[in-house]
Design an enzyme around this catalytic site. Structure first.
Site, PDB file in Angstrom:
ATOM      1  N   GLU A   1     -22.315   3.829  43.987  1.00  0.00           N
ATOM      2  CA  GLU A   1     -22.044   3.447  45.371  1.00  0.00           C
ATOM      3  C   GLU A   1     -21.382   2.061  45.406  1.00  0.00           C
ATOM      4  OE1 GLU A   1     -24.690   5.044  48.687  1.00  0.00           O
ATOM      5  OE2 GLU A   1     -25.106   2.903  48.848  1.00  0.00           O
TER       6      GLU A   1
ATOM      7  N   HIS B   1     -32.774  17.787  23.730  1.00  0.00           N
ATOM      8  CA  HIS B   1     -32.793  19.244  23.636  1.00  0.00           C
ATOM      9  C   HIS B   1     -31.975  19.883  24.751  1.00  0.00           C
ATOM     10  CE1 HIS B   1     -35.740  19.155  20.418  1.00  0.00           C
ATOM     11  NE2 HIS B   1     -36.178  18.069  21.042  1.00  0.00           N
TER      12      HIS B   1
ATOM     13  N   GLY C   1     -28.211  -2.101  50.994  1.00  0.00           N
ATOM     14  CA  GLY C   1     -29.220  -1.041  50.907  1.00  0.00           C
ATOM     15  C   GLY C   1     -29.654  -0.767  49.473  1.00  0.00           C
ATOM     16  N   ARG C   2     -28.685  -0.677  48.567  1.00  0.00           N
ATOM     17  CA  ARG C   2     -29.023  -0.317  47.171  1.00  0.00           C
ATOM     18  C   ARG C   2     -29.559  -1.501  46.380  1.00  0.00           C
ATOM     19  NH1 ARG C   2     -23.926   0.369  48.687  1.00  0.00           N
ATOM     20  NH2 ARG C   2     -22.226  -0.862  47.808  1.00  0.00           N
TER      21      ARG C   2
ATOM     22  N   LYS D   1     -32.680   0.333  56.642  1.00  0.00           N
ATOM     23  CA  LYS D   1     -32.028  -0.947  56.928  1.00  0.00           C
ATOM     24  C   LYS D   1     -31.359  -0.903  58.307  1.00  0.00           C
ATOM     25  CE  LYS D   1     -28.293  -3.916  55.471  1.00  0.00           C
ATOM     26  NZ  LYS D   1     -27.188  -4.155  54.555  1.00  0.00           N
TER      27      LYS D   1
ATOM     28  N   GLU E   1     -31.068  11.251  58.489  1.00  0.00           N
ATOM     29  CA  GLU E   1     -32.142  11.875  57.721  1.00  0.00           C
ATOM     30  C   GLU E   1     -33.476  11.190  58.013  1.00  0.00           C
ATOM     31  OE1 GLU E   1     -29.212  10.943  56.555  1.00  0.00           O
ATOM     32  OE2 GLU E   1     -28.535  12.209  54.877  1.00  0.00           O
TER      33      GLU E   1
ATOM     34  N   LYS F   1     -21.388  10.850  56.671  1.00  0.00           N
ATOM     35  CA  LYS F   1     -22.341  10.877  57.803  1.00  0.00           C
ATOM     36  C   LYS F   1     -21.619  11.301  59.080  1.00  0.00           C
ATOM     37  CE  LYS F   1     -25.039   6.892  56.103  1.00  0.00           C
ATOM     38  NZ  LYS F   1     -25.433   5.506  56.375  1.00  0.00           N
TER      39      LYS F   1
HETATM   40  O1  F6P Z   1     -26.075   6.079  51.234  1.00  0.00           O
HETATM   41  C1  F6P Z   1     -25.474   5.175  52.135  1.00  0.00           C
HETATM   42  C2  F6P Z   1     -26.466   4.192  52.618  1.00  0.00           C
HETATM   43  O2  F6P Z   1     -25.852   3.414  53.588  1.00  0.00           O
HETATM   44  C3  F6P Z   1     -27.042   3.347  51.491  1.00  0.00           C
HETATM   45  O3  F6P Z   1     -26.299   2.243  51.183  1.00  0.00           O
HETATM   46  C4  F6P Z   1     -28.401   3.068  51.993  1.00  0.00           C
HETATM   47  O4  F6P Z   1     -29.217   2.714  50.943  1.00  0.00           O
HETATM   48  C5  F6P Z   1     -28.767   4.385  52.632  1.00  0.00           C
HETATM   49  O5  F6P Z   1     -27.567   4.855  53.210  1.00  0.00           O
HETATM   50  C6  F6P Z   1     -29.862   4.329  53.639  1.00  0.00           C
HETATM   51  O6  F6P Z   1     -29.510   3.516  54.731  1.00  0.00           O
HETATM   52  P1  F6P Z   1     -30.605   2.925  55.697  1.00  0.00           P
HETATM   53  O7  F6P Z   1     -31.551   2.112  54.895  1.00  0.00           O
HETATM   54  O8  F6P Z   1     -29.836   2.105  56.692  1.00  0.00           O
HETATM   55  O9  F6P Z   1     -31.307   4.082  56.360  1.00  0.00           O
END
Ligand code: F6P
Length: 557
Positions: free
Chosen positions: A360, A391, A274-275, A213, A219, A519
Site C-alpha cells: 500500500e 512443503h 493507517g498502516r 482512523k 466495512e 471503495k
Molecule cells: O485500505 C485502505 C485504508 O485506507 C488503509 O490505509 C487503512 O488502514 C484502512 O483503509 C482502514 O481505514 P480506517 O482506519 O479509516 O477505517
C-alpha cells in the site's frame, strides 16, 4: 520540496547507470565463489542492532555493489528525507500531511513539531488514557452492564486498523495468555466473519472496539452496526452501550455521532498513516491483551530502531541496507516478488501485515511530482511461516525460473522447550538459506547418485532434475526471542526499509488513492444490487455479472 531529487530522470542518474553496468559484471558471478574466496564474508556483510542480527552475506553483492547502492541512496537524499520525516514536515505530499508514527513511540519525549506545535503532550495524554482504561478492564473494575467482568474483546476494523493489532496479539500470545481475555478481530464485510465471531461471544462480557482512523470505512461501520444490533437484540438496553462499545479514531466527532460516548473515544491524528497506526490508540487491543507495560516495551523497541535509523550512517544502517538490497533485485535483476518467511509460528500474520505496509505504501506508478516512473516500484510481498512453506512453494524458490529474494526471520529461543522442536526448526531455517545460496551442481549430483548405487544412463537421466542452481539471495534476521521489545524493533525496521525505498523510487509512500477508488466503485454498485435490474451503465462484463446476481436473487425470492 522535490527540487533536489527529481531534477534528473532516476534511470539516467550516474548512480543508477553505474549499477546497471555493475549488474552486467555481476551476472556470471556465483555466491558460492564469493564465499569460497572470502572466509570473512559473513563478518563483512552482517550487522547487529536493537537485538537483531542481519546477515546479508547471502546476496549477490560485493563491496563495490554496496558502495554503488549507498551512492544511489545519497543521490536520492535519503538522509535529508529521513530528517524531514522526523522533523514533522508534510512529506505525504498528495494528502499534505506529516508522517509521524515515530512520534507515537518517541519514548525520550524529544519535542516533535507539527505546524510549530509539539505533538508529544497529546501523544502522552492519549497513552495515559489508554493505560487507565487497560488497567480498569484487566483488573475487572470495568464491568459489563450486568456486573460481569469483560472476557472477550472484539476489534472491529480493517486494513491498518486490523492487521497490526491482530498480528501483534498473535505474535505475543505468550504475554496475553494470563489476561483472561479472548481476542477477536472482525474485519471482513462478509457476514460470515461477523457471525462466526458473534457466535463465540457473550454480550454481557464482551467489549467491542470500533477502530477506524477515518470513521468512514464501509466495512467497519457496517460490521459495527451489526454488532450493535446484535447487542441490543440480546436484551441489553441502549444505556448498556457505554459499557460495551468504545472507539479508536482520528475522527472523534464521527465516532460520537455513531453513538460512542466521548469518554469512550480514544483519538489519534491525521499524521498517523493507517498502516503505521498500531503504535497509536489503534494498539488498544494489544495493550488490553498484553498489558500496558508490555505495550510500552513494544513502543520502546520501535523507538530504539527509530534512533538507529535516524542517527546511524547509511553504511551501517539496517533499514537502509535492506531497502537497497530490495532495490538491487527489484530494479536491476527484474525480481517481481519478495518473500518474507518467519520461522516462528507466532509470527504467522507478519507477512500479511507487511503486505499492506509495503504494497500500500510503495505500490505506486507515479513519482511525487506526478510524472510516471520508468522503473519498477514495490514487488509483490508474500510468504508463510516455515517450515510449512518448505512443503508448498519452496520448490519454485530452489529450482523455478524466477528469482525470488527472501527474508528469513527466526528467534534463537522458543517459548516452548519441547524436545528437539526448536533445533529442528532452526536446522531447516539455516539449511534453506544455505541450499538456496549454495545449490547443488551436476558433479555433486552425480557423486550422490553414484554413492546410492546408480550408474550409466539411468544416472545421467536424473542429473538435470536434481541440479539446484543456487545463487538465490536471502537475508537472515535473527532475534534472541520474540518479545514485545524485539517485535517493536523488527516492525520499525521494515517501516524504515519501506520509507527508504519510497524515497529512492520518488513515490509518495503514504497515500493510497488506488484503494480509495475501489471503495468508490463498490459504493456506486451497491444500489444496483439492491434494485431489480437490469443494469446497463457499466461495461458488458460488470452489467452481466450484476444481472446474473439479480436473477439468482429473484429466483431465491
Ligand atoms: O485500505 C485502505 C485504508 O485506507 C488503509 O490505509 C487503512 O488502514 C484502512 O483503509 C482502514 O481505514 P480506517 O482506519 O479509516 O477505517
Amino acid at each position: 520540496m522535490d527540487g533536489v531529487v527529481t531534477s534528473m530522470q532516476l534511470t539516467r542518474s550516474p548512480a543508477w547507470v553505474a549499477l546497471e553496468k555493475h549488474k552486467k559484471e555481476m551476472a556470471s558471478l556465483h555466491m558460492r565463489s564469493l564465499f569460497e574466496r572470502d572466509p570473512g564474508r559473513f563478518r563483512r556483510f552482517s550487522l547487529s542492532s536493537c537485538d537483531i542480527l542481519l546477515d546479508y552475506s547471502k546476496n549477490r553483492i560485493t563491496e563495490q555493489t554496496m558502495a554503488l547502492l549507498f551512492a544511489l541512496a545519497r543521490d536520492a537524499d535519503v538522509e535529508g528525507w529521513r530528517e524531514r520525516m522526523f522533523r514533522g514536515e508534510r512529506i505525504n505530499v498528495t494528502e499534505d500531511r506529516a508522517v509521524l508514527h515515530v512520534a507515537l513511540r518517541n519514548r525520550g519525549n524529544r519535542p516533535i513539531l507539527v505546524g510549530g506545535k509539539d505533538v508529544m503532550p497529546a501523544v502522552n495524554s492519549v497513552l495515559g488514557r489508554i493505560a487507565a482504561f487497560v488497567a480498569r478492564v484487566r483488573s475487572g473494575e470495568w464491568r459489563g452492564y450486568s456486573g460481569k467482568r469483560i472476557r472477550s474483546v472484539v476489534n472491529i476494523g480493517i486494513g491498518g486498523s486490523d492487521l497490526g493489532p491482530v498480528m501483534v496479539c498473535e505474535a505475543l500470545r505468550p504475554y496475553g495468555r494470563d489476561s483472561g481475555l479472548q481476542m477477536h478481530f472482525m474485519s471482513n464485510i462478509d457476514g460470515s466473519h461477523v457471525q462466526e465471531i458473534l457466535d463465540q461471544v457473550d454480550p454481557e462480557t464482551t467489549l467491542f472496539i470500533v477502530s477506524s482512523k477515518s470513521f468512514s470505512t464501509q466495512e467497519t461501520l457496517t460490521n459495527a452496526l451489526s454488532c450493535r444490533r446484535w447487542f441490543l437484540d440480546s436484551g441489553a438496553g441502549e444505556a448498556a452501550i457505554a459499557r460495551h462499545f468504545v472507539s479508536v479514531s482520528a475522527n472523534v466527532e464521527a465516532a460520537q455521532r455513531f453513538g460512542i460516548l466521548p469518554d469512550n473515544v480514544f483519538g489519534f491524528w491525521d499524521w498517523v498513516g493507517g498502516r503505521y497506526s498500531l503504535w497509536s490508540a489503534i494498539g488498544l487491543p494489544i495493550a488490553l491483551y498484553i498489558g500496558m507495560e508490555r505495550f510500552e516495551e513494544l513502543l520502546a523497541g520501535a523507538h530504539q530502531m527509530d534512533e538507529h535509523f535516524r542517527t546511524t550512517p547509511l553504511e551501517q544502517n539496517m533499514p537502509v541496507i535492506m531497502a537497497l538490497l530490495g532495490i538491487w533485485y527489484n530494479d536491476f535483476f527484474g525480481a517481481q516478488s519478495h518473500a518474507i518467511l518467519p520461522y516462528d509460528h507466532y509470527l504467522h500474520r507478519l507477512t500479511a501485515y507487511l503486505q499492506q505496509a509495503e504494497m500500500e505504501s510503495n505500490g505506486k506508478r507515479v513519482q511525487r511530482n506526478g510524472e510516471p516512473v520508468d522503473y519498477d516500484t514495490c514487488p509483490v510481498i508474500w510468504g508463510e511461516p516455515g517450515t510449512n512453506g518448505q512443503h508448498a512453494y519452496f520448490q519454485l524458490l530452489h529450482q523455478g525460473t524466477r528469482l525470488v529474494p527472501a527474508d528469513f526471520i527466526a528467534p534463537l529461543e522458543s517459548y516452548h522447550h519441547l524436545g528437539e522442536h526448536h533445533a529442528i526448526l532452526l536446522s531447516n531455517f539455516f539449511g534453506q538459506t544455505r541450499a538456496l545460496m549454495w545449490g547443488k551442481n551436476a558433479a555433486e549430483v552425480r557423486a550422490e547418485l553414484a554413492a546410492a548405487g546408480m550408474q550409466g544412463e539411468e544416472l545421467e537421466a536424473l542429473v538435470p532434475h536434481k541440479v539446484l542452481p543456487g545463487n538465490r539471495p536471502s537475508n537472515t534476521l535473527l532475534i534472541p526471542k520474540l518479545t514485545p521489545r524485539t517485535l517493536g524493533s523488527l516492525l520499525a525496521l521494515y517501516e524504515h526499509k519501506i520509507f527508504v525505498q519510497g524515497v529512492i523510487w520518488r513515490v509518495d509512500s503514504f497515500d493510497q488513492w488506488g484503494v480509495e477508488f475501489g471503495k468508490q466503485v463498490a459504493g456506486e454498485i451497491l444500489p444496483d444490487l439492491q434494485g431489480s435490474g437490469p443494469v446497463e451503465k457499466y461495461d458488458s462484463s460488470t452489467n452481466g455479472l450484476i444481472g446474473f446476481y439479480l436473477e439468482h436473487s429473484a429466483r431465491k425470492g
